[in-house]
Design an enzyme around this catalytic site. Structure first.
Site, PDB file in Angstrom:
ATOM      1  N   TYR A 221      39.153  50.835  32.176  1.00 36.39           N
ATOM      2  CA  TYR A 221      39.443  49.729  33.101  1.00 36.39           C
ATOM      3  C   TYR A 221      39.260  50.209  34.540  1.00 36.39           C
ATOM      4  O   TYR A 221      38.560  49.577  35.327  1.00 36.39           O
ATOM      5  CB  TYR A 221      40.875  49.221  32.871  1.00 36.39           C
TER       6      TYR A 221
ATOM      7  N   ALA B  71      37.823  38.861  35.708  1.00 35.53           N
ATOM      8  CA  ALA B  71      37.846  40.261  35.273  1.00 35.53           C
ATOM      9  C   ALA B  71      38.357  40.342  33.841  1.00 35.53           C
ATOM     10  O   ALA B  71      39.016  39.415  33.351  1.00 35.53           O
ATOM     11  CB  ALA B  71      38.770  41.087  36.174  1.00 35.53           C
TER      12      ALA B  71
ATOM     13  N   GLY C 120      42.832  32.365  35.758  1.00 38.44           N
ATOM     14  CA  GLY C 120      43.715  33.534  35.705  1.00 38.44           C
ATOM     15  C   GLY C 120      44.875  33.358  36.679  1.00 38.44           C
ATOM     16  O   GLY C 120      44.901  32.412  37.473  1.00 38.44           O
TER      17      GLY C 120
ATOM     18  N   THR D 189      41.868  47.311  42.058  1.00 32.02           N
ATOM     19  CA  THR D 189      43.106  47.759  41.406  1.00 32.02           C
ATOM     20  C   THR D 189      43.561  49.161  41.811  1.00 32.02           C
ATOM     21  O   THR D 189      42.737  50.010  42.187  1.00 32.02           O
ATOM     22  CB  THR D 189      42.883  47.743  39.862  1.00 32.02           C
TER      23      THR D 189
ATOM     24  N   TRP E 201      50.016  45.862  39.806  1.00 35.90           N
ATOM     25  CA  TRP E 201      51.131  45.293  39.027  1.00 35.90           C
ATOM     26  C   TRP E 201      51.326  43.808  39.386  1.00 35.90           C
ATOM     27  O   TRP E 201      52.421  43.385  39.788  1.00 35.90           O
ATOM     28  CB  TRP E 201      52.418  46.062  39.300  1.00 35.90           C
TER      29      TRP E 201
ATOM     30  N   ASP F 292      30.396  31.967  34.469  1.00 37.83           N
ATOM     31  CA  ASP F 292      30.507  33.281  33.813  1.00 37.83           C
ATOM     32  C   ASP F 292      29.865  34.302  34.751  1.00 37.83           C
ATOM     33  O   ASP F 292      28.649  34.286  34.962  1.00 37.83           O
ATOM     34  CB  ASP F 292      29.785  33.233  32.458  1.00 37.83           C
TER      35      ASP F 292
ATOM     36  N   THR G 149      41.084  42.075  32.234  1.00 43.33           N
ATOM     37  CA  THR G 149      42.266  42.769  32.757  1.00 43.33           C
ATOM     38  C   THR G 149      43.108  43.442  31.665  1.00 43.33           C
ATOM     39  O   THR G 149      44.107  44.075  31.979  1.00 43.33           O
ATOM     40  CB  THR G 149      43.163  41.793  33.553  1.00 43.33           C
TER      41      THR G 149
ATOM     42  N   LYS H 143      36.399  48.952  37.183  1.00 39.75           N
ATOM     43  CA  LYS H 143      36.778  48.307  38.448  1.00 39.75           C
ATOM     44  C   LYS H 143      36.222  49.096  39.634  1.00 39.75           C
ATOM     45  O   LYS H 143      35.855  48.523  40.659  1.00 39.75           O
ATOM     46  CB  LYS H 143      38.300  48.174  38.560  1.00 39.75           C
TER      47      LYS H 143
HETATM   48  N1  LIG Z   1      47.078  41.792  36.517  1.00 38.86           N
HETATM   49  C1  LIG Z   1      47.296  42.912  37.201  1.00 38.86           C
HETATM   50  O1  LIG Z   1      48.341  43.582  37.074  1.00 38.86           O
HETATM   51  C2  LIG Z   1      46.285  43.381  38.201  1.00 38.86           C
HETATM   52  C3  LIG Z   1      46.541  44.560  38.929  1.00 38.86           C
HETATM   53  C4  LIG Z   1      45.603  44.996  39.870  1.00 38.86           C
HETATM   54  C5  LIG Z   1      44.427  44.264  40.053  1.00 38.86           C
HETATM   55  N2  LIG Z   1      44.196  43.146  39.322  1.00 38.86           N
HETATM   56  C6  LIG Z   1      42.925  42.430  39.529  1.00 38.86           C
HETATM   57  O2  LIG Z   1      43.210  41.113  39.987  1.00 38.86           O
HETATM   58  C7  LIG Z   1      42.175  40.224  39.571  1.00 38.86           C
HETATM   59  C8  LIG Z   1      42.787  38.979  38.950  1.00 38.86           C
HETATM   60  O3  LIG Z   1      43.538  39.383  37.813  1.00 38.86           O
HETATM   61  P1  LIG Z   1      44.601  38.428  37.104  1.00 38.86           P
HETATM   62  O4  LIG Z   1      45.876  39.151  37.085  1.00 38.86           O
HETATM   63  O5  LIG Z   1      44.514  37.048  37.679  1.00 38.86           O
HETATM   64  O6  LIG Z   1      44.008  38.479  35.640  1.00 38.86           O
HETATM   65  P2  LIG Z   1      43.903  37.322  34.545  1.00 38.86           P
HETATM   66  O7  LIG Z   1      45.088  36.441  34.604  1.00 38.86           O
HETATM   67  O8  LIG Z   1      43.587  38.051  33.282  1.00 38.86           O
HETATM   68  O9  LIG Z   1      42.633  36.493  35.019  1.00 38.86           O
HETATM   69  C9  LIG Z   1      41.335  36.957  34.897  1.00 38.86           C
HETATM   70  C10 LIG Z   1      40.447  35.765  34.680  1.00 38.86           C
HETATM   71  O10 LIG Z   1      39.100  36.213  34.602  1.00 38.86           O
HETATM   72  C11 LIG Z   1      38.466  35.443  33.633  1.00 38.86           C
HETATM   73  N3  LIG Z   1      37.228  36.059  33.144  1.00 38.86           N
HETATM   74  C12 LIG Z   1      37.079  36.994  32.167  1.00 38.86           C
HETATM   75  N4  LIG Z   1      35.767  37.241  31.985  1.00 38.86           N
HETATM   76  C13 LIG Z   1      35.091  36.454  32.858  1.00 38.86           C
HETATM   77  C14 LIG Z   1      33.723  36.237  33.110  1.00 38.86           C
HETATM   78  N5  LIG Z   1      32.759  36.891  32.437  1.00 38.86           N
HETATM   79  N6  LIG Z   1      33.368  35.333  34.063  1.00 38.86           N
HETATM   80  C15 LIG Z   1      34.316  34.663  34.735  1.00 38.86           C
HETATM   81  N7  LIG Z   1      35.633  34.805  34.535  1.00 38.86           N
HETATM   82  C16 LIG Z   1      36.020  35.697  33.594  1.00 38.86           C
HETATM   83  C17 LIG Z   1      39.491  35.287  32.536  1.00 38.86           C
HETATM   84  O11 LIG Z   1      39.144  34.208  31.699  1.00 38.86           O
HETATM   85  P3  LIG Z   1      39.520  34.247  30.130  1.00 38.86           P
HETATM   86  O12 LIG Z   1      41.010  34.314  30.075  1.00 38.86           O
HETATM   87  O13 LIG Z   1      38.921  32.973  29.624  1.00 38.86           O
HETATM   88  O14 LIG Z   1      38.869  35.479  29.581  1.00 38.86           O
HETATM   89  C18 LIG Z   1      40.750  35.026  33.365  1.00 38.86           C
HETATM   90  O15 LIG Z   1      40.902  33.631  33.621  1.00 38.86           O
HETATM   91  C19 LIG Z   1      41.290  41.041  38.616  1.00 38.86           C
HETATM   92  O16 LIG Z   1      40.167  41.498  39.324  1.00 38.86           O
HETATM   93  C20 LIG Z   1      42.147  42.227  38.247  1.00 38.86           C
HETATM   94  O17 LIG Z   1      41.376  43.355  37.922  1.00 38.86           O
HETATM   95  C21 LIG Z   1      45.096  42.671  38.407  1.00 38.86           C
END
Ligand SMILES: NC(=O)c1ccc[n+]([C@@H]2O[C@H](COP(=O)([O-])OP(=O)(O)OC[C@H]3O[C@@H](n4cnc5c(N)ncnc54)[C@H](OP(=O)(O)O)[C@@H]3O)[C@@H](O)[C@H]2O)c1
Length: 280
Positions: free
Chosen positions: A123, A58, A10, A99, A145, A34, A60, A127
């Site tokens: 979501y 996560a 991610g 988040t 964000w 996983d 997301t 979380k």
């Molecule tokens: N993006 C935002 O705006 C935002 C905002 C606030 C907080 N956050 C938090 O920041 C963290 C990182 O988010 P990100 O932006 O890096 O999101 P991301 O790019 O969607 O990355 C999430 C990663 O988690 C993986 N994943 C999904 N299910 C899984 C599982 N069962 N076991 C292991 N890995 C799994 C996904 O793999 P696949 O793609 O193969 O499913 C993806 O590689 C998350 O906790 C998110 O809630 C994000």
């Protein structure tokens, strides 16, 4: 330290891999680890013997969480409990990335760590469950964000649409703090190295609406900001509700003596002017 990253493919997971040079880092994609499968977690822990586990894994996709509540609760909630139990067993500390969507967005002003949570989406609920199951020794980072030039995120989407000459419509009734992965990782690493625990808000300084932000990206990238027009959240008819205001005040970070993150506009300018890579 030996640091195990879940969700390593991610955008936040990739930023840890890119930036952390002074520790041994093991980033696992979902196919290797996983987080919803206890056997998969214990296999990775046996293999990498981490001192710290940073959970970047996560679901997301906020609208998918709304339509697949069990999956959301399993990955964003219960899986964190599984990680916490196994981290405790092997003596590793757990860092959970959470988040701004744990808040309902009704507050008149920025949210601090002590404010009551009240998620308005699946979501956010899932979380919040993750925060609760991470355990009292965990470091829980609430960020917002999140963007970078890696993967499928809003900044990449805006730049691509601008490049293609499209008309962009962005909501002007949702405000928050854009946060760049490299700034986030820098700050999180300082907190880990100082062994801070508990909930802490970590976002870039400054706040904006999505509409203003998209215009600012256009200006910064040398595109025409008139390509961007404002709409309301209700025009989009999406399955999940979003908080109208999820601005995070990084009060605890500053109270603990850590530097605030740069203003998001400074980081935006820097990331766009330094970008020599094609968008992915
Ligand atoms: N993006 C935002 O705006 C935002 C905002 C606030 C907080 N956050 C938090 O920041 C963290 C990182 O988010 P990100 O932006 O890096 O999101 P991301 O790019 O969607 O990355 C999430 C990663 O988690 C993986 N994943 C999904 N299910 C899984 C599982 N069962 N076991 C292991 N890995 C799994 C996904 O793999 P696949 O793609 O193969 O499913 C993806 O590689 C998350 O906790 C998110 O809630 C994000």
């Amino acid at each position: 330290m030996r640091i195990l990253i879940t969700g390593g493919d991610g955008q936040v997971g990739k930023a840890f891999s890119r930036q952390v040079q002074n520790h041994e880092l093991f980033a696992c994609s979902r196919s290797e680890l996983d987080i919803s499968d206890p056997a998969s977690i214990s296999k990775a822990i046996e293999r990498y013997r981490p001192d710290v586990i940073i959970n970047c894994g996560a679901l997301t996709d906020v609208d998918k969480c709304e339509t697949s509540p069990e999956l959301a609760m399993s990955i964003n909630g219960h899986a964190v409990g599984l990680l916490a139990a196994q981290a405790e067993k092997c003596g590793a500390s757990l860092v959970q990335i959470s988040t701004d969507y744990v808040f309902d967005g009704e507050k008149d002003g920025p949210y601090i760590e002590a404010d009551s949570t009240k998620p308005i989406s699946l979501y956010g609920q899932s979380k919040l469950l993750g925060e609760q199951l991470a355990g009292s020794n965990a470091l829980i980072i609430r960020t917002s964000w999140v963007m970078s030039l890696d993967g499928n995120n809003i900044l990449v989407k805006i730049l691509r649409l601008l490049d293609e000459g499209n008309e962009l419509k962005f909501v002007n009734d949702q405000i928050g703090c854009p946060t760049f992965t490299d700034d986030l990782v820098n700050s999180v690493m300082k907190l880990i190295e100082s062994e801070v625990a508990g909930v802490i808000h970590v976002s870039n300084s400054g706040s904006t609406s999505w509409f203003d932000f998209a215009q600012q990206v256009a200006e910064c990238a040398g595109s025409d900001s008139k390509q961007v027009s404002p709409i309301s959240k209700s025009d989009l008819n999406r399955p999940a509700r979003r908080p109208a205001n999820s601005v995070l005040e990084n009060r605890r970070l500053v109270d603990l003596g850590f530097p605030p993150l740069p203003h998001y506009l400074d980081s935006l300018n820097q990331i766009i002017s330094n970008n020599k890579r094609p968008l992915q």
